[in-house]
Design a protein around this motif. Structure first.
Motif, PDB file in Angstrom:
ATOM      1  N   UNK A 119      92.551  93.339  37.137  1.00 21.08           N
ATOM      2  CA  UNK A 119      91.544  93.756  38.101  1.00 21.08           C
ATOM      3  C   UNK A 119      91.322  95.258  38.080  1.00 21.08           C
ATOM      4  N   UNK A 120      90.095  95.686  37.847  1.00 16.53           N
ATOM      5  CA  UNK A 120      89.805  97.123  37.858  1.00 16.53           C
ATOM      6  C   UNK A 120      90.041  97.697  39.253  1.00 16.53           C
ATOM      7  N   UNK A 121      89.715  96.947  40.302  1.00 18.29           N
ATOM      8  CA  UNK A 121      89.863  97.476  41.659  1.00 18.29           C
ATOM      9  C   UNK A 121      91.254  97.252  42.240  1.00 18.29           C
ATOM     10  N   UNK A 122      92.110  96.524  41.539  1.00 21.39           N
ATOM     11  CA  UNK A 122      93.481  96.327  42.021  1.00 21.39           C
ATOM     12  C   UNK A 122      94.513  96.845  41.024  1.00 21.39           C
ATOM     13  N   UNK A 123      94.077  97.612  40.080  1.00 25.44           N
ATOM     14  CA  UNK A 123      94.948  98.199  39.068  1.00 25.44           C
ATOM     15  C   UNK A 123      95.915  99.186  39.735  1.00 25.44           C
ATOM     16  N   UNK A 124      97.175  99.157  39.369  1.00 24.40           N
ATOM     17  CA  UNK A 124      98.181 100.038  39.976  1.00 24.40           C
ATOM     18  C   UNK A 124      98.182 101.448  39.395  1.00 24.40           C
ATOM     19  N   UNK A 125      97.293 101.716  38.449  1.00 23.91           N
ATOM     20  CA  UNK A 125      97.107 103.074  37.935  1.00 23.91           C
ATOM     21  C   UNK A 125      95.998 103.696  38.772  1.00 23.91           C
ATOM     22  N   UNK A 126      96.375 104.589  39.666  1.00 25.34           N
ATOM     23  CA  UNK A 126      95.509 105.008  40.765  1.00 25.34           C
ATOM     24  C   UNK A 126      94.269 105.799  40.366  1.00 25.34           C
ATOM     25  N   UNK A 127      94.252 106.379  39.191  1.00 28.02           N
ATOM     26  CA  UNK A 127      93.050 107.097  38.761  1.00 28.02           C
ATOM     27  C   UNK A 127      92.138 106.211  37.923  1.00 28.02           C
ATOM     28  N   UNK A 128      92.570 105.008  37.610  1.00 26.18           N
ATOM     29  CA  UNK A 128      91.811 104.146  36.711  1.00 26.18           C
ATOM     30  C   UNK A 128      90.484 103.685  37.304  1.00 26.18           C
ATOM     31  N   UNK A 129      90.466 103.297  38.561  1.00 30.36           N
ATOM     32  CA  UNK A 129      89.228 102.798  39.153  1.00 30.36           C
ATOM     33  C   UNK A 129      88.131 103.861  39.090  1.00 30.36           C
ATOM     34  N   UNK A 130      88.489 105.093  39.374  1.00 34.26           N
ATOM     35  CA  UNK A 130      87.494 106.166  39.379  1.00 34.26           C
ATOM     36  C   UNK A 130      87.103 106.600  37.968  1.00 34.26           C
ATOM     37  N   UNK A 161      91.519  96.707  50.178  1.00 33.72           N
ATOM     38  CA  UNK A 161      90.313  95.924  50.470  1.00 33.72           C
ATOM     39  C   UNK A 161      90.155  94.767  49.489  1.00 33.72           C
ATOM     40  N   UNK A 162      90.359  95.037  48.219  1.00 35.25           N
ATOM     41  CA  UNK A 162      90.237  93.990  47.201  1.00 35.25           C
ATOM     42  C   UNK A 162      91.303  92.915  47.377  1.00 35.25           C
ATOM     43  N   UNK A 163      92.525  93.332  47.688  1.00 27.09           N
ATOM     44  CA  UNK A 163      93.604  92.363  47.905  1.00 27.09           C
ATOM     45  C   UNK A 163      93.327  91.496  49.126  1.00 27.09           C
TER      46      UNK A 163
END
Length: 190
Positions: free
Chosen positions: A75-86, A151-153
């Protein structure tokens, strides 16, 4: 929640958000003991942790692992790499990661090879062991991504939702200059 309890919660969440291997599952009784200690200082925090532990313990090991992979690895919006979504894989992400790494080094926290500086369990490990002011700065950088993940979770009905709700209670509402994502020219406030 006081600083000591906040740091204990960060340390526990760091472990609970790791991949649920067989070894991870063996540590759930210790996590339950830690949740009981946290309950003495903050009953609401313990409720979130207990609910998560109940869900993890009642699920089969393979099913829980599959759910983890679906939730956090795909999941792009639930990825644990915090800068990945942006940033995704864009060049700006590298600059942000380098700034996070620099902040860790300034606080005396040495990264081991192999993990990116924005990996949430690593961020929480830092928050559990660094000075609270340094931890708050890094957590403030994390807040927008953590909010998005929560929010996604919640939308997906994930048992991980409560852990992120708890985490957002700890993460400070920071002034814009502190919460701004770090850059190569300095920490978020320079």
């Amino acid at each position: 929640m006081d600083i000591g309890t906040s740091q204990r919660v960060c340390g526990l969440l760091s472990r609970l958000l790791e991949y649920p291997s067989s070894e991870w599952r063996q540590h759930l009784p210790a996590a339950r003991e830690m949740a009981a200690e946290i309950a003495a200082a903050d009953a609401e925090a313990a409720i979130h942790i207990e609910a998560f532990l109940n869900a993890a313990e009642s699920a089969g090991e393979i099913a829980w692992q599959e759910q983890y992979v679906r939730t956090f690895d795909f999941g792009r919006t639930t990825n644990l790499y915090l800068t990945y979504e942006q940033h995704g894989e864009e060049r700006e992400r590298g600059a942000a990661l380098l700034a996070w790494k620099r902040r860790y080094a300034e606080a005396g926290f040495i990264l081991e090879d192999g993990e990116l500086a924005d990996y949430l369990p690593l961020v929480l490990e830092f928050a559990a062991s660094a000075s609270w002011s340094a931890a708050q700065e890094v957590l403030a950088w994390s807040r927008p991504a953590l909010h998005s993940i929560r929010l996604s979770l919640a939308e997906a009905g994930s048992p991980y939702t409560g852990l992120f709700e708890l985490l957002l209670q700890i993460v400070p509402e920071a002034p814009a200059e502190l919460a701004a994502e770090p850059t190569l020219t300095g920490r978020g406030d320079n």
